[in-house]
Motif scaffolding. Structure first.
Motif, PDB file in Angstrom:
ATOM      1  N   UNK A  54     -52.918  80.254  60.543  1.00 51.40           N
ATOM      2  CA  UNK A  54     -51.876  81.109  61.315  1.00 51.40           C
ATOM      3  C   UNK A  54     -50.632  80.304  60.592  1.00 51.40           C
ATOM      4  N   UNK A  55     -49.907  81.435  59.762  1.00 47.78           N
ATOM      5  CA  UNK A  55     -48.796  80.693  59.048  1.00 47.78           C
ATOM      6  C   UNK A  55     -47.718  80.287  59.769  1.00 47.78           C
ATOM      7  N   UNK A  56     -47.504  81.011  61.054  1.00 48.49           N
ATOM      8  CA  UNK A  56     -46.290  80.471  61.810  1.00 48.49           C
ATOM      9  C   UNK A  56     -46.579  78.902  62.335  1.00 48.49           C
ATOM     10  N   UNK A  57     -47.726  78.778  62.871  1.00 43.18           N
ATOM     11  CA  UNK A  57     -48.217  77.462  63.498  1.00 43.18           C
ATOM     12  C   UNK A  57     -48.195  76.436  62.101  1.00 43.18           C
ATOM     13  N   UNK A  58     -48.810  76.630  60.900  1.00 45.00           N
ATOM     14  CA  UNK A  58     -48.840  75.893  59.766  1.00 45.00           C
ATOM     15  C   UNK A  58     -47.357  75.443  59.459  1.00 45.00           C
ATOM     16  N   UNK A  59     -46.343  76.306  59.744  1.00 49.77           N
ATOM     17  CA  UNK A  59     -44.863  75.901  59.431  1.00 49.77           C
ATOM     18  C   UNK A  59     -44.440  74.997  60.392  1.00 49.77           C
ATOM     19  N   UNK A  60     -44.908  75.098  61.734  1.00 44.96           N
ATOM     20  CA  UNK A  60     -44.492  74.496  62.846  1.00 44.96           C
ATOM     21  C   UNK A  60     -44.887  73.028  62.991  1.00 44.96           C
ATOM     22  N   UNK A  61     -45.845  72.623  62.404  1.00 43.83           N
ATOM     23  CA  UNK A  61     -46.593  71.335  62.534  1.00 43.83           C
ATOM     24  C   UNK A  61     -46.671  70.435  61.179  1.00 43.83           C
ATOM     25  N   UNK A  62     -46.567  69.175  61.555  1.00 44.63           N
ATOM     26  CA  UNK A  62     -46.977  68.312  60.313  1.00 44.63           C
ATOM     27  C   UNK A  62     -48.091  67.721  60.560  1.00 44.63           C
ATOM     28  N   UNK A  63     -49.339  68.079  59.439  1.00 48.45           N
ATOM     29  CA  UNK A  63     -50.561  67.688  59.951  1.00 48.45           C
ATOM     30  C   UNK A  63     -50.904  66.533  59.284  1.00 48.45           C
ATOM     31  N   UNK A  64     -51.749  65.427  59.916  1.00 44.80           N
ATOM     32  CA  UNK A  64     -52.398  64.404  59.385  1.00 44.80           C
ATOM     33  C   UNK A  64     -53.812  64.291  59.716  1.00 44.80           C
ATOM     34  N   UNK A  65     -54.467  63.931  58.749  1.00 44.97           N
ATOM     35  CA  UNK A  65     -55.981  63.642  59.141  1.00 44.97           C
ATOM     36  C   UNK A  65     -56.325  62.324  58.749  1.00 44.97           C
ATOM     37  N   UNK A  66     -57.175  61.485  59.575  1.00 42.77           N
ATOM     38  CA  UNK A  66     -57.393  60.240  59.392  1.00 42.77           C
ATOM     39  C   UNK A  66     -58.861  59.845  59.267  1.00 42.77           C
ATOM     40  N   UNK A  67     -59.579  59.823  58.031  1.00 40.21           N
ATOM     41  CA  UNK A  67     -61.166  59.889  58.174  1.00 40.21           C
ATOM     42  C   UNK A  67     -61.402  58.292  58.234  1.00 40.21           C
ATOM     43  N   UNK A  68     -61.769  57.922  59.569  1.00 40.37           N
ATOM     44  CA  UNK A  68     -62.297  56.385  59.731  1.00 40.37           C
ATOM     45  C   UNK A  68     -63.120  56.512  61.109  1.00 40.37           C
ATOM     46  N   UNK A  69     -62.537  57.014  62.201  1.00 41.88           N
ATOM     47  CA  UNK A  69     -63.258  57.160  63.366  1.00 41.88           C
ATOM     48  C   UNK A  69     -63.707  55.927  64.124  1.00 41.88           C
ATOM     49  N   UNK A  70     -64.869  55.799  64.319  1.00 43.07           N
ATOM     50  CA  UNK A  70     -65.381  54.540  64.939  1.00 43.07           C
ATOM     51  C   UNK A  70     -65.942  53.436  64.348  1.00 43.07           C
ATOM     52  N   UNK A  71     -65.515  53.587  62.925  1.00 38.66           N
ATOM     53  CA  UNK A  71     -66.002  52.299  61.941  1.00 38.66           C
ATOM     54  C   UNK A  71     -65.374  50.995  62.503  1.00 38.66           C
ATOM     55  N   UNK A  72     -65.887  49.874  61.773  1.00 36.37           N
ATOM     56  CA  UNK A  72     -65.094  48.651  61.745  1.00 36.37           C
ATOM     57  C   UNK A  72     -65.150  47.914  60.636  1.00 36.37           C
ATOM     58  N   UNK A  73     -64.265  47.020  60.449  1.00 37.87           N
ATOM     59  CA  UNK A  73     -64.037  46.393  59.158  1.00 37.87           C
ATOM     60  C   UNK A  73     -63.758  45.004  59.218  1.00 37.87           C
ATOM     61  N   UNK A  74     -64.266  44.141  58.298  1.00 39.75           N
ATOM     62  CA  UNK A  74     -63.904  42.733  58.277  1.00 39.75           C
ATOM     63  C   UNK A  74     -63.552  42.149  56.879  1.00 39.75           C
ATOM     64  N   UNK A  75     -62.752  41.436  56.802  1.00 35.46           N
ATOM     65  CA  UNK A  75     -62.227  40.870  55.400  1.00 35.46           C
ATOM     66  C   UNK A  75     -63.332  40.292  54.672  1.00 35.46           C
ATOM     67  N   UNK A  76     -63.504  40.333  53.385  1.00 31.34           N
ATOM     68  CA  UNK A  76     -64.550  39.724  53.028  1.00 31.34           C
ATOM     69  C   UNK A  76     -64.195  39.430  51.345  1.00 31.34           C
ATOM     70  N   UNK A  77     -63.583  38.460  50.878  1.00 33.46           N
ATOM     71  CA  UNK A  77     -63.211  38.095  49.686  1.00 33.46           C
ATOM     72  C   UNK A  77     -64.218  38.387  48.484  1.00 33.46           C
ATOM     73  N   UNK A  78     -65.591  38.356  48.864  1.00 32.60           N
ATOM     74  CA  UNK A  78     -66.707  38.544  47.849  1.00 32.60           C
ATOM     75  C   UNK A  78     -66.746  40.162  47.833  1.00 32.60           C
ATOM     76  N   UNK A  79     -66.577  40.875  48.732  1.00 30.60           N
ATOM     77  CA  UNK A  79     -66.788  42.467  48.609  1.00 30.60           C
ATOM     78  C   UNK A  79     -65.759  43.000  47.629  1.00 30.60           C
ATOM     79  N   UNK A  80     -66.040  44.353  47.241  1.00 32.74           N
ATOM     80  CA  UNK A  80     -65.237  45.088  46.320  1.00 32.74           C
ATOM     81  C   UNK A  80     -64.139  45.838  47.336  1.00 32.74           C
TER      82      UNK A  80
END
Length: 349
Positions: free
Chosen positions: A57-83
């Motif tokens: 919808x062109x009107x809706x597309x111009x009215x919103x600023x969309x952001x998509x964040x692909x991560x969800x229910x994941x977790x992370x830890x710092x690991x100096x040895x990991x890539x």
């Protein structure tokens, strides 16, 4: 100096008006954040149906600023040895982590949501989103090599960590995926409205950003409601061998859909208006500068006129020495005939 000061004032005023015009022209867009994970069937269903329909919808597309964040229910830890210095654990196993990285890399490397969302919709039509993104890049005539290099290296880990920080910073924290945040709100009424009729919600908030005109954002039930969102996983991480969800509710693989043609027309119109206004502002500045320069020169001449008149009067007024010299010359001229007559009389004698 006076002219330059006045010219500086004109430039400041014009620039201020120009900034105000831009602010009024762009307006405040509705901020829509969609927090997903690559192998969540409910996320993929939402992206390929509700979100994609709203984007078309062109009107809706111009009215919103969309952001998509692909991560969800994941977790992370710092690991100096990991890539990249981090290790990730995803709800649907390691392959989902890799798919999240691919989507994060594609989003970062592409030119805005106009390019990324069609490719995401296309890849969500394939059971394996990693392979789907590769296929959809090829269908769109884009080079997948930069995305593959990013996803296989430390840069992809960095990008996924950025998605993790954004997700973990949600307040209140997300409880399922897809999790939708609209103008900073993620209560149940907002979640329901965004899942049932996102275009209507965006139009409503564009007219009433605070939502003060209505006590609730909830809309009437949709004829085909989305399935229940994917809940958060249990505190203990899921084993890597957990099966992938069935892709049955997802659309069949298809080439990357192109944005509607009126998007480019709208962008061209905005560019033409911006160019026209810019030219008008430049002309206004030049005309103002020329007028102030002429006015300043005229004012300078008027201030200098009394001094020139005074100098002219002084030059035209004879001094005492000049008056006496002229008098002596006049006297000599008057006595010259008498001397000549006397000399003639002496010759006659």
């Amino acid at each position: 100096p006076v002219v330059m000061r006045r010219l500086s004032v004109v430039v400041v005023v014009v620039v201020s008006l120009w900034i105000s015009f831009l602010s009024l022209g762009t307006g405040s867009k509705v901020q829509v954040g969609v927090y997903i994970e690559a192998l969540c069937p409910y996320c993929r269903n939402y992206v390929t149906t509700v979100l994609w329909d709203a984007w078309q919808d062109a009107e809706v597309r111009m009215l919103m600023d969309l952001e998509i964040v692909p991560y969800g229910n994941a977790h992370y830890v710092e690991d100096p040895d990991a890539l990249g210095g981090y290790t990730f654990t995803c709800q649907h196993g390691p392959h989902e982590c890799q798919a999240n990285i691919v989507e994060a890399c594609a989003m970062k490397l592409l030119d805005g949501m106009e390019q990324f969302l069609p490719l995401l919709v296309c890849s969500d039509g394939v059971s394996d989103p990693v392979e789907g993104m590769r296929i959809c890049y090829g269908n769109a005539g884009l080079d997948y090599a930069p995305v593959d290099s990013c996803a296989q290296g430390a840069l992809g880990v960095t990008y996924l960590h950025e998605m993790a920080v954004k997700t973990d910073s949600l307040s209140p924290p997300h409880r399922w995926t897809p999790w939708i945040v609209v103008n900073g709100k993620s209560d149940e009424a907002t979640q329901t409205a965004a899942r049932e009729d996102l275009p209507r919600l965006v139009r409503k908030l564009s007219e009433d950003p605070d939502g003060s005109s209505s006590p609730s954002l909830s809309l009437s039930p949709s004829p085909s409601p989305l399935p229940s969102p994917s809940p958060l996983p249990s505190p203990s991480p899921l084993p890597s061998s957990s099966p992938l969800p069935s892709p049955s509710p997802l659309p069949s693989p298809s080439p990357s859909p192109a944005p509607p043609t009126d998007q480019s027309n709208t962008n061209n119109e905005r560019k033409h208006i911006l160019i026209a206004v810019t030219v008008g502002v430049v002309v206004l500045i030049l005309v103002g500068a020329g007028w102030f320069a002429v006015w300043g020169e005229r004012e300078r001449r008027q201030r200098a006129l009394p001094e020139r008149i005074a100098l002219t009067v002084i030059e035209e007024t004879p001094g005492p020495a000049v008056a006496e010299g002229e008098h002596a010359q006049n006297v000599g001229t008057d006595t010259e005939p008498m001397v000549q007559a006397e000399m003639e009389e002496r010759r006659g004698e």
